[in-house]
Design a protein around this motif. Sequence first.
Motif, PDB file in Angstrom:
ATOM      1  N   LEU A 314       0.857  -1.189   0.000  1.00  0.00           N
ATOM      2  CA  LEU A 314       0.000   0.000   0.000  1.00  0.00           C
ATOM      3  C   LEU A 314       0.889   1.234   0.000  1.00  0.00           C
ATOM      4  O   LEU A 314       1.895   1.279   0.712  1.00  0.00           O
ATOM      5  N   SER A 315       0.520   2.237  -0.768  1.00  0.00           N
ATOM      6  CA  SER A 315       1.253   3.510  -0.744  1.00  0.00           C
ATOM      7  C   SER A 315       0.911   4.263   0.538  1.00  0.00           C
ATOM      8  O   SER A 315      -0.045   3.914   1.249  1.00  0.00           O
ATOM      9  N   ASN A 316       1.681   5.290   0.853  1.00  0.00           N
ATOM     10  CA  ASN A 316       1.377   6.123   2.027  1.00  0.00           C
ATOM     11  C   ASN A 316      -0.014   6.727   1.905  1.00  0.00           C
ATOM     12  O   ASN A 316      -0.764   6.791   2.881  1.00  0.00           O
ATOM     13  N   TYR A 317      -0.357   7.166   0.694  1.00  0.00           N
ATOM     14  CA  TYR A 317      -1.682   7.761   0.458  1.00  0.00           C
ATOM     15  C   TYR A 317      -2.792   6.742   0.724  1.00  0.00           C
ATOM     16  O   TYR A 317      -3.751   7.025   1.445  1.00  0.00           O
ATOM     17  N   PHE A 453      -5.212  17.307  -1.366  1.00  0.00           N
ATOM     18  CA  PHE A 453      -3.871  17.840  -1.610  1.00  0.00           C
ATOM     19  C   PHE A 453      -2.931  16.787  -2.196  1.00  0.00           C
ATOM     20  O   PHE A 453      -1.852  17.120  -2.684  1.00  0.00           O
ATOM     21  N   TYR A 454      -3.329  15.519  -2.117  1.00  0.00           N
ATOM     22  CA  TYR A 454      -2.486  14.439  -2.648  1.00  0.00           C
ATOM     23  C   TYR A 454      -3.235  13.626  -3.694  1.00  0.00           C
ATOM     24  O   TYR A 454      -2.820  12.521  -4.046  1.00  0.00           O
ATOM     25  N   GLY A 455      -4.336  14.200  -4.209  1.00  0.00           N
ATOM     26  CA  GLY A 455      -5.112  13.528  -5.248  1.00  0.00           C
ATOM     27  C   GLY A 455      -4.693  13.994  -6.626  1.00  0.00           C
ATOM     28  O   GLY A 455      -3.585  14.518  -6.820  1.00  0.00           O
ATOM     29  N   ASP A 456      -5.578  13.845  -7.592  1.00  0.00           N
ATOM     30  CA  ASP A 456      -5.233  14.246  -8.954  1.00  0.00           C
ATOM     31  C   ASP A 456      -6.245  15.212  -9.550  1.00  0.00           C
ATOM     32  O   ASP A 456      -6.209  15.495 -10.742  1.00  0.00           O
ATOM     33  N   ASP A 457      -7.167  15.731  -8.740  1.00  0.00           N
ATOM     34  CA  ASP A 457      -8.157  16.687  -9.228  1.00  0.00           C
ATOM     35  C   ASP A 457      -7.781  18.081  -8.730  1.00  0.00           C
ATOM     36  O   ASP A 457      -7.818  18.355  -7.532  1.00  0.00           O
ATOM     37  N   ASP A 492       1.074  20.319 -11.518  1.00  0.00           N
ATOM     38  CA  ASP A 492       2.443  20.097 -11.057  1.00  0.00           C
ATOM     39  C   ASP A 492       2.513  20.148  -9.533  1.00  0.00           C
ATOM     40  O   ASP A 492       3.250  19.370  -8.903  1.00  0.00           O
ATOM     41  N   PHE A 493       1.734  21.051  -8.940  1.00  0.00           N
ATOM     42  CA  PHE A 493       1.698  21.146  -7.471  1.00  0.00           C
ATOM     43  C   PHE A 493       1.217  19.832  -6.853  1.00  0.00           C
ATOM     44  O   PHE A 493       1.837  19.302  -5.919  1.00  0.00           O
ATOM     45  N   LEU A 494       0.117  19.284  -7.389  1.00  0.00           N
ATOM     46  CA  LEU A 494      -0.404  18.033  -6.830  1.00  0.00           C
ATOM     47  C   LEU A 494       0.549  16.875  -7.071  1.00  0.00           C
ATOM     48  O   LEU A 494       0.743  16.024  -6.192  1.00  0.00           O
ATOM     49  N   SER A 497       3.356  17.217  -4.639  1.00  0.00           N
ATOM     50  CA  SER A 497       2.861  16.911  -3.292  1.00  0.00           C
ATOM     51  C   SER A 497       2.739  15.401  -3.102  1.00  0.00           C
ATOM     52  O   SER A 497       3.100  14.862  -2.050  1.00  0.00           O
ATOM     53  N   ARG A 498       2.257  14.708  -4.148  1.00  0.00           N
ATOM     54  CA  ARG A 498       2.175  13.242  -4.080  1.00  0.00           C
ATOM     55  C   ARG A 498       3.558  12.628  -3.983  1.00  0.00           C
ATOM     56  O   ARG A 498       3.792  11.694  -3.210  1.00  0.00           O
ATOM     57  N   ASP A 499       4.488  13.158  -4.765  1.00  0.00           N
ATOM     58  CA  ASP A 499       5.866  12.651  -4.711  1.00  0.00           C
ATOM     59  C   ASP A 499       6.448  12.831  -3.308  1.00  0.00           C
ATOM     60  O   ASP A 499       7.164  11.958  -2.807  1.00  0.00           O
ATOM     61  N   ALA A 500       6.143  13.966  -2.703  1.00  0.00           N
ATOM     62  CA  ALA A 500       6.641  14.233  -1.346  1.00  0.00           C
ATOM     63  C   ALA A 500       6.037  13.251  -0.351  1.00  0.00           C
ATOM     64  O   ALA A 500       6.728  12.713   0.526  1.00  0.00           O
TER      65      ALA A 500
END
Length: 924
Positions: A314-317, A453-457, A492-494, A497-500
């Motif tokens: 499972l990913s952190n998200y 903040f960690y989604g794709d929308d 790019d921000f999202l 943020s996901r990468d972080a």
Amino acid sequence: MARNMHQAFAGATLVGETQDRRQRFSLLLLNLEEYYFEQHTANHVQHKGSRYERKIRGSLKICSKSVIFEPDAISQPIIKIPLRDCIKIGKHGENGANRHFTKAVSGGISLIFSQVYFIKEHNIVAPYKIERGTMEYVFELDVSGKVEDVVETLLQLHRASCLDKLGDQTAMITAILQSRLARTSFDKNRFQSVSEKLHMECKAEMVTPLVTNPGHVCITDTNLYFQPLNGYPKPMVQITLHDVRRIYKRRHGLMPLGLEVFCTEDDPCSDVYLKFYERQDRDDLYFYIATYLEHHVAERTAEGCTLQWQRGLLSNYQYLLHLNTLADRSCNDLSQYPVFPWVVGDYSSSELDLSNPGTFRDLSKPVGALNKERLERLLTRYREMPEPKFMYGSHYSSPGYVLFYLVRIAPEYMLCLQNGRFDNADRMFNSIAETWKNCLDGATDFKELIPEFYGDDVSFLVNSLKLDLGKRQGGQMVDDVELPPWARSPEDFLQKSRDALESDYVSEHLHEWIDLVFGCKQKGRNAVGAHNVFHPLTYEGGVNLNSIEDPDEKVAMLTQILEFGQTPKQLFVTPHPRRITPKFKSLSQPSSYSASTADSPVSPGEESFEDLTEESRTLAWSNITRLRPHEQHKIHKEAVTGIAVSRSGSSVFTTSQDSTLKMFSKESKMLQRSISFSNMALSSCLLLPGDATVVSSSWDNNVYFYSIAFGRRQDTLMGHDDAVSKICWHDNRLYSASWDSTVKVWSGVPAEMPGSRRHQFDLLAELEHDVGVDTISLNAASTLLVSGTKEGTVTIWDLTAAAILHQIPCHSGTVCDTAFSPDSRHVLSAGEDGCLNVVDVQTGMLMSSMTSDEPQRCFLWDGNSVLAGSQSGELLVWDLLGGKIRERIQGHTGAVTCMWMNEQCSGVITGGEDRQIMFWKLQY
């Protein structure tokens, strides 16, 4: 995600979505805790009786605290008249002696009031316009015969709205609602099939963000139905039971009355969220659905997800979403919306450097403790505060904070929450950097983030609806959210943020934040030490609403809690395990079993023997379901208890309850020796390095050393006061477990020559237990030992200090077998109760528990898959991370009692109660 999380907000009409009049009205136009009862097609008659008379066609909606008229023409505003502001309700033009309220006999309905709201003129979402002063509006119903009933209802609801005490208002409206529900029932003509069988029917409310809608719930043998009392937004919600994947009991309004149903595996948005009036109704419905679902674990445990996350499945998200779901957080309940951490602490650099620890927020501290100076001020106040004390006057998650972030996609929710107004333009979500700075420096701002903040929308960051959100002090209009310099676009921000969130740094520290929000530092002494103490009312169990007798006080208390925010349900009471990342691959020094290439003397271009062995192990375990027996031999008169094999693989040594140690030749398939030390059963055996000596443990309290070369017993260790159940050996140390409630650690090398002076074994340590010990195992480096007792306790010992690290009550009966994973991070135990339990070595947390219908007597595992010997004689292959049995392989005719596997994991030998040893091979 399977669907967009923003679908949780689908109840609100957003500008540009549709011009359909039916979509303009929304339950969000009601006040909080208000119900929509019924609607009537009607005309709003302006200037009635004059030459300027004008009729506006629309729908009159009767609600528990207001009257709402929705014109058909979208150019006309929706009209909302609060009942508490009504001066007179009756038939238009009736001149009775009663100056206040009269019953209508015929004609239109007249409302005389002091305040009215105009909403969504031209279908534009904007702050409500308010008009004050005494006014009269007249509404003519299409069905004039209903006027009397409608006026009667309005007079009754008006009386409730004008009661002095809020508690009395709530009680009266609840009584009216329950009376309406009692007079109606589920329309069974709505069943999908005439052959459906009704199982149960009850009253409930469908929950969506900020609003609930009362109606009837019905469950049949194939479907779950909800029929709203008011027929809004559609006459029926139907879910096929076959499609249901997950169900969760929910705490709603602090009461255990909620049930959330999901038809998808990983979607954070449920298909329906129901709130029942009676807990028994909720529990009965839950039980019925859970029973119906054959391949469905009704409630996922946090621990099962933890093991999958820790091992990288499972990913952190995904894991944070799982924890939120398990902790009663729901997209349908803004007071318990999913909470996610700020992970980035740098919103000023032009590039985001995820390899620099300084880029990140300190996840071991709550937001309120990130600024030292502010924390000192808060702690000074905390120390001076009378009980009950709290450090932070606001929470990290609340309906207001959720809508602060989502106002651009859910403006109607913000207007609903704030009585028809947006927040002050300078207090809006204008800039990521500003928001972060305020969370660091603000006196009362300690909010965390939400999953978006960690989604794709990106829609919550962009004012695509062109809302007028006000003008800031500097003169600029509130528009899109200002992004940090390192983000080229909202997308790019999202992405960054996901990468972080999935970065190594966050993976290595996320468990610290989980401790604060869902775990052992959420409350109590640990919370005080972590500077993580919020208002007592925010915690589950912080107040018992049933104990508050004053209805006024109860309503006020509930409103305060729901608006202030709630702390998630506590999921963990021990420290949360760390994720396995390259930096934390193993807790111990690598042994030959888990050697790393860094310790290997070969050059990078060469493949070492260890590499090849590791590769063969991985291949073998991935094909472990292909294991098949290829020969068997009955060499004992009682159950086989132990197996040891020479390094060459040619000689197999076994012990048995028939009191004998046997030596069997794999090549000749002949029994070569049979040795008896006493008339008591032998319990286990092992070969010392060099393959010259076999060591056996016995029920006669002794450990026997047998010289293979000289064919005789060379030593006896009389070390216990009861049967010795299991022995291990490492680096000239013997570890012996006994029913005398001890595990003893001995040093010493047995006598080289039989007949020579008997060796003196030195007792180095005595590990005391409360009851008899049935099994022990060492980790790869022999720095840790795990023991299992007759009463089901698993204890992890630090051998360097001879001290207990963790003691876990794992099983309801005897522990049959225990073993460390190759990386020493986990311990697996099998018990008489049929359970296989995984414990995290670092924290002592029970990570996973799987149950079979019979005891697993012994096992081998690689950290992910388990090969277990069962009571019935089968070998079972378990997928630990998937939580299921992958394969059942027929083997012995009695219980499998012991197992051995070669270093390449390609060959297995088992012993059983059927007195046989079986040789198994992988058949590729």
